[in-house]
Design an enzyme around this catalytic site. Structure first.
Site, PDB file in Angstrom:
ATOM      1  N   SER A   1      -0.611  -3.603  11.853  1.00 51.74           N
ATOM      2  CA  SER A   1      -0.031  -4.612  10.966  1.00 51.74           C
ATOM      3  C   SER A   1       1.143  -5.294  11.678  1.00 51.74           C
ATOM      4  O   SER A   1       1.776  -4.700  12.545  1.00 51.74           O
ATOM      5  CB  SER A   1       0.457  -3.957   9.679  1.00 51.74           C
TER       6      SER A   1
ATOM      7  N   ASP B   1      -9.707  -9.411   9.231  1.00 46.95           N
ATOM      8  CA  ASP B   1      -9.180  -8.073   8.948  1.00 46.95           C
ATOM      9  C   ASP B   1     -10.174  -6.940   9.214  1.00 46.95           C
ATOM     10  O   ASP B   1      -9.768  -5.896   9.700  1.00 46.95           O
ATOM     11  CB  ASP B   1      -8.703  -8.017   7.491  1.00 46.95           C
TER      12      ASP B   1
ATOM     13  N   HIS C   1     -11.012  -1.975  11.653  1.00 41.01           N
ATOM     14  CA  HIS C   1      -9.913  -2.826  11.196  1.00 41.01           C
ATOM     15  C   HIS C   1      -9.729  -3.936  12.238  1.00 41.01           C
ATOM     16  O   HIS C   1      -8.769  -3.935  13.000  1.00 41.01           O
ATOM     17  CB  HIS C   1      -8.662  -1.947  11.074  1.00 41.01           C
TER      18      HIS C   1
ATOM     19  N   TYR D   1      -1.105  -3.617  -7.067  1.00 43.88           N
ATOM     20  CA  TYR D   1      -0.928  -4.337  -5.803  1.00 43.88           C
ATOM     21  C   TYR D   1      -2.242  -4.364  -5.005  1.00 43.88           C
ATOM     22  O   TYR D   1      -2.915  -3.324  -4.864  1.00 43.88           O
ATOM     23  CB  TYR D   1       0.192  -3.696  -4.952  1.00 43.88           C
TER      24      TYR D   1
ATOM     25  N   ARG E   1       1.724 -12.467  -0.644  1.00 42.14           N
ATOM     26  CA  ARG E   1       0.375 -12.735  -0.135  1.00 42.14           C
ATOM     27  C   ARG E   1      -0.238 -14.009  -0.683  1.00 42.14           C
ATOM     28  O   ARG E   1       0.134 -14.476  -1.762  1.00 42.14           O
ATOM     29  CB  ARG E   1      -0.553 -11.582  -0.559  1.00 42.14           C
TER      30      ARG E   1
ATOM     31  N   CYS F   1       1.186  -7.876  13.769  1.00 41.31           N
ATOM     32  CA  CYS F   1       0.970  -8.349  15.142  1.00 41.31           C
ATOM     33  C   CYS F   1       0.263  -9.705  15.161  1.00 41.31           C
ATOM     34  O   CYS F   1      -0.233 -10.132  16.204  1.00 41.31           O
ATOM     35  CB  CYS F   1       0.152  -7.339  15.941  1.00 41.31           C
TER      36      CYS F   1
ATOM     37  N   LYS G   1      -9.551  -2.242   1.772  1.00 43.69           N
ATOM     38  CA  LYS G   1      -9.198  -1.093   2.615  1.00 43.69           C
ATOM     39  C   LYS G   1      -9.950   0.169   2.170  1.00 43.69           C
ATOM     40  O   LYS G   1     -10.359   0.977   3.001  1.00 43.69           O
ATOM     41  CB  LYS G   1      -7.688  -0.842   2.559  1.00 43.69           C
TER      42      LYS G   1
ATOM     43  N   ASN H   1      -3.229 -14.916  12.338  1.00 43.95           N
ATOM     44  CA  ASN H   1      -2.947 -16.085  13.184  1.00 43.95           C
ATOM     45  C   ASN H   1      -3.952 -16.177  14.335  1.00 43.95           C
ATOM     46  O   ASN H   1      -4.465 -17.252  14.651  1.00 43.95           O
ATOM     47  CB  ASN H   1      -1.537 -16.017  13.778  1.00 43.95           C
TER      48      ASN H   1
ATOM     49  N   ARG I   1       0.848  -1.184   0.000  1.00 41.71           N
ATOM     50  CA  ARG I   1       0.000   0.000   0.000  1.00 41.71           C
ATOM     51  C   ARG I   1       0.892   1.245   0.000  1.00 41.71           C
ATOM     52  O   ARG I   1       1.996   1.221   0.516  1.00 41.71           O
ATOM     53  CB  ARG I   1      -0.891   0.016   1.253  1.00 41.71           C
TER      54      ARG I   1
HETATM   55  C1  OXD Z   1      -2.847  -4.386   6.475  1.00 40.68           C
HETATM   56  C2  OXD Z   1      -3.364  -5.488   5.650  1.00 40.68           C
HETATM   57  O1  OXD Z   1      -1.805  -3.801   6.137  1.00 40.68           O
HETATM   58  O2  OXD Z   1      -4.360  -6.109   6.065  1.00 40.68           O
HETATM   59  O3  OXD Z   1      -3.470  -4.079   7.482  1.00 40.68           O
HETATM   60  O4  OXD Z   1      -2.818  -5.750   4.562  1.00 40.68           O
HETATM   61 MN    MN Z   2      -5.333  -5.141   7.688  1.00 38.52          MN
END
Ligand code: OXD
Ligand code: MN
Length: 600
Positions: free
Chosen positions: A255, A284, A233, A204, A382, A257, A213, A261, A76
């Site tokens: 991001s 997300d 988010h 991207y 990704r 963290c 987003k 998972n 991004r």
């Molecule tokens: C972020 C993503 O950067 O989900 O938060 O890609």
């Molecule tokens: Mn995100």
């Protein structure tokens, strides 16, 4: 409609807009995406023919494909992302702002004729289950088959969305063109007053899958404020207890963290054998609405995962590995000659005769001319995979009202400051905790190690309006509902004096979730500290986990001097956000300071 075989709607607002955009971009042809598998297969064949995607080994990865982005187009671009609204103050101190007229005029120059020789695909999509009162409709025009195929995984796409839209004008107008991929002319523009998104010169994911987003966070947060809900988010997961009861939490982390998972957590043996299970609703984004029962209900507006590949392995996230075995698109990872994929800190050995994310021959340990190791997969490489392929996918994914939220969890990477978990004293205190969220940089990241980066509600790059107004909106939502969820903060990343992590993390985090849910129900043992409640001695279930009692004590320590410095830093941060920071949060800061000075 010119150069178009089939138009899928009689909505003239939609068709006029498409004609106008086509007159700007000048595609050779317009193709509507109906959502059928037949059309999808045709697009895949076309993209394989041109090299836009590469078919993987279909036995090992059925219906899965590989894509490389341009080397200068891998993430991004916050500095090229703008909120374009009439008044600069509505964008606030944390967003880049442009005047809408100027933004349209400049970007139109970049779009003009950019689709010559290409097809413009019309992608109708629903964020949220099709027809749900929670959902929002968008239509993305794009000249990239890669974007179409990703959108078909990440959202509900096709004719049924246009049927729900009918003759309404209530849809987000999303225009995307790769144009020339010139980074200087890259723009990600949001026009919340026109329900419009323009993205140009990128291919991207985060910049071009406009449902994610751009719509589901930046535009939706603007809509949510007007309409009285929250676009966040946040991951959403359900914890099933041995009794069969399932409670849901929504959690925000900056991001890197481990959000994905946590969303797919596998209970550790000690708790699994007691009967605990985790249900993944989303990893997300959460759209959250007050309902007539006085609670907040949440949906995940997405239908897939766009997850970071490196670091995903069977101990960090076995469910993610199982999710990406079919119907998946891999971007910028290592590609083997045998049509398999690999990434750093992944599973097993890299394939022989591999190429890296740039397309160069690659082997582990390869070095550049300066002796620096060359990574095979880009750190932001990704996988895009359907959510319903996840072994822990919740059966409530398609539920039009989503799930009731019992607790909000905020987190960050704090090396020494924040305890493993604490509970806010009240809703407004919880909003203060969210507003002051932060992570410390690790050596692998930008900037100085240890430097604190504030990321309120993990929304810093995603809040589509003045962040101080956003804090106010959170405060008013809490005031308007009868049963607000309790609010917690976690820190999985606390370190000892040798810089070693104190907490094992991953599946073991369920022990913390268990305490959080007990507290949300008004149960569970807690101790007051100046920053909030922490678990009482023996109130975390440690069945099957060997952790020295001193380590747990250290994990839960609150150091007053460190927190006083933190309060000063939070004050500076609030000051940097301008005059609109709500007085309620200033009061919370004062109350924190008072508690830190009490009884010393
Ligand atoms: C972020 C993503 O950067 O989900 O938060 O890609
Ligand atoms: Mn995100």
């Amino acid at each position: 409609m010119k150069n178009c075989d089939q138009v899928l709607t009689t909505n003239s607002i939609v068709t006029h807009w498409i004609e106008e955009m086509a007159a700007l971009c000048l595609p050779d042809k317009i193709v509507w995406i109906d959502g059928s598998d037949e059309q999808r297969q045709e697009l895949i064949a076309e993209a394989c023919r041109t090299g836009e995607i590469i078919a993987l080994n279909q036995e090992q990865y059925p219906n899965s494909y590989y894509h490389r982005t341009h080397p200068l187009d891998v993430a991004r671009v916050e500095d090229k992302t703008f909120i374009c609204c009439q008044r600069e103050r509505d964008a606030g101190a944390t967003n880049n702002w442009k005047n809408p007229e100027e933004a349209y005029t400049e970007a139109a120059n970049f779009f003009r004729g950019g689709m010559r020789g290409r097809v413009m695909y019309v992608v109708p999509f629903s964020m949220g289950p099709v027809g749900s009162p929670f959902s929002k409709i968008g239509i993305e025009l794009t000249d990239s088959i890669y974007v179409v195929l990703n959108m078909m995984i990440m959202c509900r796409v096709g004719k049924q969305v246009l049927d729900v839209l009918g003759h309404s004008d209530d849809f987000t107008r999303c225009l995307h063109s790769k144009a020339t991929l010139d980074p200087e002319k890259r723009r990600i523009l949001h026009f919340p007053e026109d329900n419009t998104i323009w993205s140009v010169n990128s291919g991207y994911g985060g910049n071009v899958l406009l449902g994610k987003k751009c719509l589901a966070l930046r535009m939706a947060s603007w809509m949510a404020r007007k309409e009285g809900w929250l676009a966040e988010h946040m991951l959403i997961l359900g914890v099933e207890e041995p009794s069969g009861r399932v409670d849901y939490v929504a959690a925000a982390f900056p991001s890197a963290c481990g959000k994905t998972n946590l969303a797919m957590l596998i209970p550790p043996e000690g708790l699994k054998s007691k009967g605990y299970r985790i249900w993944t609703v989303g990893d997300d984004i959460a759209w959250i609405r007050p309902d007539t029962d006085g609670r907040l209900w949440a949906i995940n507006p997405e239908a897939g995962f766009f997850g970071v590949a490196p670091g995903t392995n069977s101990s960090s996230n076995r469910n993610a590995l199982l999710t990406v075995r079919k119907n998946t698109i891999f971007t910028n990872v290592v590609l083997g000659e045998d049509g398999t994929v690999w990434w750093e800190d992944g599973e097993g050995d890299p394939p022989a005769n591999a190429t890296d994310w740039l397309g160069n021959p690659w082997y582990p340990g390869k070095k550049d001319e300066n002796g620096k190791e060359i990574l095979g997969a880009h750190p932001n490489s990704r996988f895009t995979a359907p959510l319903n392929q996840c072994p822990s996918a919740s059966h409530r994914m398609e539920h039009h009202h989503g799930v009731p939220i019992s607790a909000f969890i905020f987190g960050g990477r704090r090396n020494h400051l924040a305890p493993l978990v604490y509970e806010a004293y009240s809703w407004n205190h919880g909003v203060f905790v969210g507003a002051s969220m932060a992570s410390e940089r690790t050596s692998a990241q930008y900037g100085k190690q240890g430097e604190v980066r504030r990321d309120p509600f993990a929304m810093l790059p995603f809040c589509g309006y003045n962040v101080a107004d956003y804090f106010k909106h959170w405060i008013s939502i809490g005031r308007s509902i009868k049963h607000p969820p309790k609010i917690f903060h976690v820190n999985w990343f606390r370190r000892d004096e040798n810089n070693k992590f104190l907490w094992p993390g991953y599946g073991e985090n369920l022990r913390v979730l268990e305490w959080i849910l007990q507290r949300a129900r008004g149960e569970g043992d807690a101790v007051e500290t100046p920053i909030g409640y922490i678990p009482g001695k023996e109130s975390l279930d440690m069945t099957g986990l060997e952790l020295a009692p001193e380590t747990l004590d250290e994990l839960l320590t609150v150091n007053r001097e460190d927190w006083k410095a933190e309060a000063d830093d939070i004050e500076q941060f609030f000051d940097s956000l301008g005059l609109k920071v709500p007085w309620e949060l200033r009061n919370e800061l004062e109350a924190l300071r008072n508690r830190l000075s009490d009884d010393e």
